[in-house]
Motif scaffolding. Structure first.
Motif, PDB file in Angstrom:
ATOM      1  N   GLY A   1       0.883  -1.268   0.050  1.00 20.89           N
ATOM      2  CA  GLY A   1      -0.007   0.068  -0.122  1.00 20.89           C
ATOM      3  C   GLY A   1       0.879   1.351  -0.012  1.00 20.89           C
ATOM      4  O   GLY A   1       0.615   2.176  -0.690  1.00 20.89           O
ATOM      5  N   PHE A   2       1.873   1.268   0.808  1.00 13.87           N
ATOM      6  CA  PHE A   2       2.787   2.626   1.126  1.00 13.87           C
ATOM      7  C   PHE A   2       3.563   2.742  -0.516  1.00 13.87           C
ATOM      8  O   PHE A   2       3.530   3.821  -1.061  1.00 13.87           O
ATOM      9  CB  PHE A   2       3.677   2.209   2.236  1.00 13.87           C
ATOM     10  CG  PHE A   2       3.151   2.850   3.182  1.00 13.87           C
ATOM     11  CD1 PHE A   2       2.965   3.901   3.470  1.00 13.87           C
ATOM     12  CD2 PHE A   2       3.088   2.022   4.198  1.00 13.87           C
ATOM     13  CE1 PHE A   2       2.450   4.553   4.687  1.00 13.87           C
ATOM     14  CE2 PHE A   2       2.568   2.533   5.738  1.00 13.87           C
ATOM     15  CZ  PHE A   2       2.483   3.865   5.871  1.00 13.87           C
ATOM     16  N   THR A   3       4.070   1.527  -1.116  1.00 15.14           N
ATOM     17  CA  THR A   3       5.012   1.729  -2.302  1.00 15.14           C
ATOM     18  C   THR A   3       3.957   2.152  -3.323  1.00 15.14           C
ATOM     19  O   THR A   3       4.378   3.052  -3.958  1.00 15.14           O
ATOM     20  CB  THR A   3       5.370   0.500  -2.481  1.00 15.14           C
ATOM     21  OG1 THR A   3       6.185  -0.463  -1.415  1.00 15.14           O
ATOM     22  CG2 THR A   3       6.329   0.229  -3.666  1.00 15.14           C
ATOM     23  N   LEU A   4       2.952   1.568  -3.544  1.00 15.75           N
ATOM     24  CA  LEU A   4       2.077   2.183  -4.507  1.00 15.75           C
ATOM     25  C   LEU A   4       1.553   3.739  -4.405  1.00 15.75           C
ATOM     26  O   LEU A   4       1.586   4.087  -5.503  1.00 15.75           O
ATOM     27  CB  LEU A   4       0.667   1.192  -4.696  1.00 15.75           C
ATOM     28  CG  LEU A   4       0.832  -0.408  -5.286  1.00 15.75           C
ATOM     29  CD1 LEU A   4      -0.393  -1.316  -4.802  1.00 15.75           C
ATOM     30  CD2 LEU A   4       1.180  -0.337  -6.795  1.00 15.75           C
ATOM     31  N   LEU A   5       1.104   4.028  -3.295  1.00 17.88           N
ATOM     32  CA  LEU A   5       0.768   5.364  -3.104  1.00 17.88           C
ATOM     33  C   LEU A   5       1.953   6.381  -3.272  1.00 17.88           C
ATOM     34  O   LEU A   5       1.771   7.497  -3.843  1.00 17.88           O
ATOM     35  CB  LEU A   5       0.404   5.519  -1.548  1.00 17.88           C
ATOM     36  CG  LEU A   5      -1.184   4.812  -1.381  1.00 17.88           C
ATOM     37  CD1 LEU A   5      -1.556   5.081   0.086  1.00 17.88           C
ATOM     38  CD2 LEU A   5      -2.252   5.403  -2.404  1.00 17.88           C
ATOM     39  N   LEU A   6       3.141   5.848  -2.940  1.00 19.90           N
ATOM     40  CA  LEU A   6       4.369   6.814  -2.950  1.00 19.90           C
ATOM     41  C   LEU A   6       4.682   6.941  -4.790  1.00 19.90           C
ATOM     42  O   LEU A   6       5.219   7.879  -5.109  1.00 19.90           O
ATOM     43  CB  LEU A   6       5.555   6.260  -2.431  1.00 19.90           C
ATOM     44  CG  LEU A   6       5.547   6.387  -0.968  1.00 19.90           C
ATOM     45  CD1 LEU A   6       7.009   5.436  -0.153  1.00 19.90           C
ATOM     46  CD2 LEU A   6       5.713   7.799  -0.415  1.00 19.90           C
ATOM     47  N   ARG A   7       4.487   5.848  -5.439  1.00 22.10           N
ATOM     48  CA  ARG A   7       4.733   5.735  -6.834  1.00 22.10           C
ATOM     49  C   ARG A   7       3.477   6.058  -7.562  1.00 22.10           C
ATOM     50  O   ARG A   7       3.547   6.141  -9.010  1.00 22.10           O
ATOM     51  CB  ARG A   7       5.189   4.411  -7.390  1.00 22.10           C
ATOM     52  CG  ARG A   7       6.628   3.965  -6.632  1.00 22.10           C
ATOM     53  CD  ARG A   7       6.875   2.511  -7.221  1.00 22.10           C
ATOM     54  NE  ARG A   7       7.054   2.636  -8.610  1.00 22.10           N
ATOM     55  CZ  ARG A   7       8.494   2.586  -9.119  1.00 22.10           C
ATOM     56  NH1 ARG A   7       9.253   3.162  -8.452  1.00 22.10           N
ATOM     57  NH2 ARG A   7       8.203   2.450 -10.565  1.00 22.10           N
ATOM     58  N   ALA A   8       2.433   6.281  -6.977  1.00 21.97           N
ATOM     59  CA  ALA A   8       1.207   6.479  -7.933  1.00 21.97           C
ATOM     60  C   ALA A   8       1.227   8.109  -8.764  1.00 21.97           C
ATOM     61  O   ALA A   8       0.806   8.077  -9.671  1.00 21.97           O
ATOM     62  CB  ALA A   8      -0.232   6.644  -6.947  1.00 21.97           C
TER      63      ALA A   8
END
Length: 369
Positions: A21-28
């Motif tokens: 979740g954190f990774t996707l939101l940081l790269r979104a």
């Protein structure tokens, strides 16, 4: 032993969902599909945490049609369907549409919760035979949740099979590298989702702890693959948003003598501009970039390529890129294929090879020899 393994797998799923979740939101950035999947993984982490905490206070026996698994599975499949919809139709899922779309999950879960609080008769089903023996409102509500889940499972598969071809065509007419958006991966990922759903149904219909352990291990591996592909799926930047509707916009074409003369004039100007300015060397070239140079509509430009030049915008751009790469291959024999692909405007070596073979019939390395 099985309980410890199952507990460790549950912790891994919890940690993976939080990390994902954190990774996707940081790269979104401005990619709403990744944001939807990122927030969904946080939701799954919450469900996993609840599941782990509950398991600390109950016995090890597993229940067929477990209501917790039914609700969490329905919510997971609904959020996955939202992700697929947003990939196919960027901007379509407004907050109101998302709430409408997932409302059956919470309606069914709330109905079951109210039924339990009302003090009505609740059975624990350890076999399918028990289901038929003690079939009541409790089981009706569980089956209702299962039907919602099956709907959310089937919907993304249907959407990808029906609409990915049209969306791929839309991309080919608007961006220089439609292959980089890897919509074919969505078709492949449907098989991954089918595997997930099959194991979910096994989890739902079994009371054997060993199958729970196997199920969770397989689900974790499949989830890692799905997350990896979703994380690196290229962001789709389109000037058109599907917020106002589902259908892809295509303006009506006008085809008279005056437009035929204009078409030929614009084709010559486009050819001259490509040869002189070399815009094809930009990796992110889009049809809308031409509108900044030629004050005509997107549909008119698309018509120029499809009717007058006999190819899509992406094929036209790749034609120039391949010619540039051929020039570099001949002029710089010591330069790597990777560097030549990048200097020719290709986003990746795989896209370069496919375009080169399509144009010349041979691989770049063979052409160099």
């Amino acid at each position: 032993m099985l309980d410890k393994i199952q507990f460790l797998l549950s912790l891994q799923i919890l940690g993976f969902c939080i990390f994902g979740g954190f990774t996707l939101l940081l790269r979104a950035r401005d990619n709403r599909a990744k944001r939807i999947l990122g927030w969904s993984m946080f939701l799954w982490a919450f469900l996993a945490a609840v599941r782990i905490s509950v398991n600390l206070y109950v016995d090890n026996a597993k229940e067929v049609f477990d209501p917790d698994i039914l609700f969490s599975g329905c919510l997971v499949s609904a959020s996955l369907a939202c992700y697929v919809i947003e990939v196919l139709r960027p901007g379509y899922l407004t907050l109101r549409r998302i709430l409408y779309f997932i409302s059956p999950v919470f309606t069914g879960g709330l109905a079951f919760f109210i039924y339990r609080l009302s003090g009505s008769e609740i059975h624990v089903y350890y076999t399918l035979e028990d289901v038929f023996i003690h079939f009541n409102i409790d089981m009706v509500l569980r089956i209702l949740l299962l039907l919602f889940t099956l709907f959310y499972m089937a919907l993304p598969i249907y959407l990808v099979l029906k609409y990915s071809k049209g969306f791929t065509k839309y991309l080919s007419e608007n961006v220089a590298d439609p292959e980089e958006y890897d919509l074919n991966w969505l078709k492949k990922i449907m098989f991954i989702l089918v595997i997930l759903y099959v194991f979910y149904l096994i989890l739902l219909l079994t009371d054997r702890p060993v199958l729970y352990v196997i199920d969770k291990a397989v689900l974790l591996i499949v989830w890692y693959y799905f997350f990896y592909k979703a994380l690196f799926l290229k962001v789709i930047h389109l000037d058109h948003s599907f917020e106002k509707g589902w259908d892809i916009p295509y303006d009506e074409e006008e085809d008279d003598d005056q437009h035929s003369i204009l078409n030929k004039r614009y084709v010559e100007e486009v050819n001259i501009w490509f040869e002189k300015e070399k815009p094809y060397l930009r990796e992110d070239l889009r049809l809308t970039d031409l509108q900044r140079v030629f004050p005509i509509s997107r549909s008119y430009l698309s018509q120029l390529f499809n009717k007058e030049l006999g190819c899509s915008f992406s094929d036209y751009v790749n034609r120039f890129r391949v010619e540039e790469s051929k020039r570099l291959l001949e002029a710089e024999p010591m330069t790597s294929i990777q560097e030549i692909a990048e200097r020719s405007g290709f986003h990746s070596i795989s896209t370069f090879r496919r375009a080169f073979v399509k144009s010349t019939g041979v691989m770049p390395s063979e052409y160099r020899k």
